[in-house]
Design a protein around this motif. Structure first.
Motif, mmCIF file in Angstrom:
data_model
loop_
_atom_site.group_PDB
_atom_site.id
_atom_site.type_symbol
_atom_site.label_atom_id
_atom_site.label_comp_id
_atom_site.label_asym_id
_atom_site.label_seq_id
_atom_site.Cartn_x
_atom_site.Cartn_y
_atom_site.Cartn_z
ATOM 1 N N ASN A 47 0.835 -1.210 0.000
ATOM 2 C CA ASN A 47 0.000 0.000 0.000
ATOM 3 C C ASN A 47 0.872 1.263 0.000
ATOM 4 N N LEU A 48 1.819 1.280 -0.911
ATOM 5 C CA LEU A 48 2.786 2.360 -1.030
ATOM 6 C C LEU A 48 2.102 3.667 -1.418
ATOM 7 N N GLN A 49 2.359 4.721 -0.657
ATOM 8 C CA GLN A 49 1.840 6.056 -0.960
ATOM 9 C C GLN A 49 3.006 7.033 -0.853
ATOM 10 N N VAL A 50 3.123 7.918 -1.845
ATOM 11 C CA VAL A 50 4.226 8.879 -1.883
ATOM 12 C C VAL A 50 3.656 10.290 -1.990
ATOM 13 N N ASP A 51 4.107 11.153 -1.099
ATOM 14 C CA ASP A 51 3.739 12.572 -1.135
ATOM 15 C C ASP A 51 4.998 13.388 -1.362
ATOM 16 N N LEU A 52 4.900 14.353 -2.265
ATOM 17 C CA LEU A 52 5.979 15.308 -2.503
ATOM 18 C C LEU A 52 5.485 16.661 -2.022
ATOM 19 N N ASP A 53 6.186 17.258 -1.098
ATOM 20 C CA ASP A 53 5.767 18.530 -0.498
ATOM 21 C C ASP A 53 4.316 18.471 -0.023
ATOM 22 N N ASP A 54 3.966 17.411 0.687
ATOM 23 C CA ASP A 54 2.646 17.209 1.294
ATOM 24 C C ASP A 54 1.505 17.075 0.290
ATOM 25 N N THR A 55 1.822 16.738 -0.958
ATOM 26 C CA THR A 55 0.823 16.521 -2.001
ATOM 27 C C THR A 55 1.092 15.164 -2.644
ATOM 28 N N PRO A 56 0.058 14.356 -2.920
ATOM 29 C CA PRO A 56 0.313 13.075 -3.593
ATOM 30 C C PRO A 56 1.137 13.296 -4.868
ATOM 31 N N ILE A 97 9.932 14.606 0.743
ATOM 32 C CA ILE A 97 9.155 13.429 0.347
ATOM 33 C C ILE A 97 8.719 12.699 1.610
ATOM 34 N N ARG A 98 7.523 12.154 1.542
ATOM 35 C CA ARG A 98 7.016 11.307 2.621
ATOM 36 C C ARG A 98 6.476 10.041 1.967
ATOM 37 N N ILE A 99 6.998 8.913 2.397
ATOM 38 C CA ILE A 99 6.551 7.621 1.876
ATOM 39 C C ILE A 99 5.853 6.896 3.019
ATOM 40 N N THR A 130 6.343 5.058 8.083
ATOM 41 C CA THR A 130 6.557 6.262 7.288
ATOM 42 C C THR A 130 8.033 6.610 7.267
ATOM 43 N N HIS A 131 8.460 7.095 6.099
ATOM 44 C CA HIS A 131 9.825 7.632 5.961
ATOM 45 C C HIS A 131 9.703 9.016 5.356
ATOM 46 N N GLU A 132 10.281 10.013 6.025
ATOM 47 C CA GLU A 132 10.270 11.381 5.517
ATOM 48 C C GLU A 132 11.718 11.816 5.304
ATOM 49 N N ALA A 133 11.933 12.569 4.217
ATOM 50 C CA ALA A 133 13.295 13.033 3.923
ATOM 51 C C ALA A 133 13.227 14.322 3.119
ATOM 52 N N LEU A 134 14.286 15.096 3.264
ATOM 53 C CA LEU A 134 14.462 16.250 2.389
ATOM 54 C C LEU A 134 15.140 15.763 1.122
ATOM 55 N N LEU A 135 14.657 16.231 -0.009
ATOM 56 C CA LEU A 135 15.244 15.796 -1.280
ATOM 57 C C LEU A 135 16.471 16.639 -1.586
ATOM 58 N N GLN A 136 17.582 15.986 -1.832
ATOM 59 C CA GLN A 136 18.838 16.649 -2.173
ATOM 60 C C GLN A 136 18.961 16.637 -3.696
ATOM 61 N N ILE A 137 18.713 17.774 -4.319
ATOM 62 C CA ILE A 137 18.771 17.876 -5.781
ATOM 63 C C ILE A 137 20.237 18.008 -6.184
#
Length: 160
Positions: free
Chosen positions: A92-101, A139-141, A152-159
């Protein structure tokens, strides 16, 4: 009379050495008992540590562990790689980028992720950079482990 005195002196000395030997033996036994008690406590602690380690290993076997890595594919294309380094599948994988799906972001290249991620499996989310678009910064997975617990795993994305 001198022989009686010598006999009494020898008897007193023998009695003294007997009491002294008994006392030393008692102290040695007491010290040995304390050492045995300390050893028993250490053994009990070792058993508890091993049981805790075994329990943690059993719990780890029921959990997925997801990691995130951003890779630049070209000057304006990036991939966010999701990797399961755990010992169990993430369901049931769900991924949010900046609190948005993730699929609601306008510059996301792929709109479908698998519903689960097996151990050692990885999947990517592609996004395209544009002048008017700020890439996602976090990102929040969220997923469900084999034991039914949500994680849940939350991380800052390193571009890069």
């Amino acid at each position: 009379m001198s022989t009686d005195l010598a006999a009494i002196l020898i008897s007193v000395l023998a009695l003294f050495f007997s009491v002294w030997s008994w006392r030393k033996g008692f102290e040695a036994q007491k010290s040995g008992n304390q050492t045995q008690e300390q050893l028993a406590k250490l053994q009990e602690r070792l058993v508890n540590l091993k049981e805790t380690k075994y329990q943690l290993q059993r719990e780890e076997a029921t959990k997925a562990r997801l990691t995130v890595e951003v890779v630049r594919e070209s000057s304006q294309t990036y991939k966010i790689w999701l990797r399961n380094t755990g010992q169990s599948a993430a369901k049931n994988l769900q991924v949010d980028l900046d609190d948005t799906p993730y699929h609601q972001h306008p510059h996301i290249g792929n709109r479908g992720l698998p519903s689960s991620l097996s151990p050692n499996e990885k999947v990517s989310i592609a996004y395209h950079d544009a002048n008017d678009y700020v890439p996602p910064s976090k990102i929040r997975i969220t997923w469900v482990n084999k034991n039914g617990e949500q994680d849940t795993h939350e991380a800052l994305l390193q571009i890069p």
